[in-house]
Design an enzyme around this catalytic site. Sequence first.
Site, PDB file in Angstrom:
ATOM      1  N   GLY A 391       0.798  -1.205   0.000  1.00  0.00           N
ATOM      2  CA  GLY A 391       0.000   0.000   0.000  1.00  0.00           C
ATOM      3  C   GLY A 391       0.839   1.266   0.000  1.00  0.00           C
ATOM      4  NE  ARG A 393       4.977   2.549   7.875  1.00  0.00           N
ATOM      5  CZ  ARG A 393       6.108   1.869   8.020  1.00  0.00           C
ATOM      6  NH1 ARG A 393       6.342   0.794   7.269  1.00  0.00           N
ATOM      7  NH2 ARG A 393       7.018   2.252   8.887  1.00  0.00           N
ATOM      8  CB  CYS A 394       4.376  -0.902   0.778  1.00  0.00           C
ATOM      9  SG  CYS A 394       3.590  -1.978   1.983  1.00  0.00           S
ATOM     10  CG  MET A 395       3.677   1.774  -3.201  1.00  0.00           C
ATOM     11  SD  MET A 395       2.557   2.216  -4.557  1.00  0.00           S
ATOM     12  CE  MET A 395       1.424   3.336  -3.729  1.00  0.00           C
TER      13      MET A 395
END
Length: 404
Positions: A391, A393-395
Amino acid sequence: MNNINIFSEIGKLKKVMLHRPGRELNNLIPELMDELLFDEIPYLKEAQKEHDYFSKVLRDNHIEVVYLEDLVAEIIKDRNIKEELIEEYILENSIDIEKEKSLLRQYLASFEDEKELVLKLMEGTRREEIKNTSKNSLCELVSSNLKFITKPMPNLYFIRDPFTFVGNHVSLNKMWSKTRNRETLFGKYILKYHRDFKDVNLLYNRNYRHSIEGGDILVLSKDLICIGISQRTNPKAIEEFCKNLFNINSSFKTVLAFVLPKKREFMHLDTVFTMIDKDLFTIHSTIEKNITVYSISSNNGELKVNTEKGFLENILGQYLKKDNVKLIPCGGSSKVDAAREQWSDGSNTLAIAPREVIVYDRNTATNRELEENGVKLHIIKSGELSRGRGGPRCMSMPIIREEI
């Protein structure tokens, strides 16, 4: 303010690093999906549109956006660094045939534009790109049936995982899978040579034995860090991280280690738990009810580990010095919505300021819960980006946040 300043998950975001999905997604093929940790194949053109809008949302909120590929391109303007990177990249890709190494070295060195070279390293090299007319040995004959000389790095747009800024320091992570550990090579060169990062203290290094990934590391305050013991982060790595953290005389006093199920849908802590405000978090109900938490602190140079008792919100409240910590359930009260939206990263929010987050459009039940709790949402499209199982945050890799 320091070039790196991360003492919370929620302080107003000032500077962030991204990687725009590139041609590596076009080299993701069904037979490599398990090895490259994908369940589906995103459509590059639409994934780039969605990612560009994500970047626009950040910029529209006065956040400086820098790209991994641009930072690496800057440093390899130095020909010696360029040659060093190519050599180490070839080594990382475990090419067994000397002739192929030589041909690949020549091919990569032929790229005069530094950014195009970086994108090619990320994209991988199809065998058809390099002409090798004579095939005499057994290895050459067998490898000629393979599609790639170097395989792509399609996970790179989940830039949170390969390295992690913590306080004024950085963890250059050892990734769980060999294929993703290649991604940390770009972090290594930025941290070694880029003017903004080259003097930073390392809390972990990519050549350590045990794996730790950025999706499992959450900085909650100047005192407190949470780390997931997950499918991809080993408890021995957490202990090594903690030793280095406490030895550099940082402000951090405690690390809370959360034990997660060793399943793909719970691959990192931030897939089930993110911070919205000082006293507000997203959570997946499976984790909330069954989690074991250990606290790690320093005691005369040795690690002191305790098992925490009680409800998660009370444990968080104790260490954050907050009386009424609230956990917002992914998917709301519905088990069906919770399972479906956790798969598409409903819990994976990116805070750009306290109670202000970026979320995916598809997680409607979770987004409704957030809005009902007074959270300001910036909603981005996710039809293709979410296929990689990560999502907002991951990106993103925050570099500078205001202190709170």
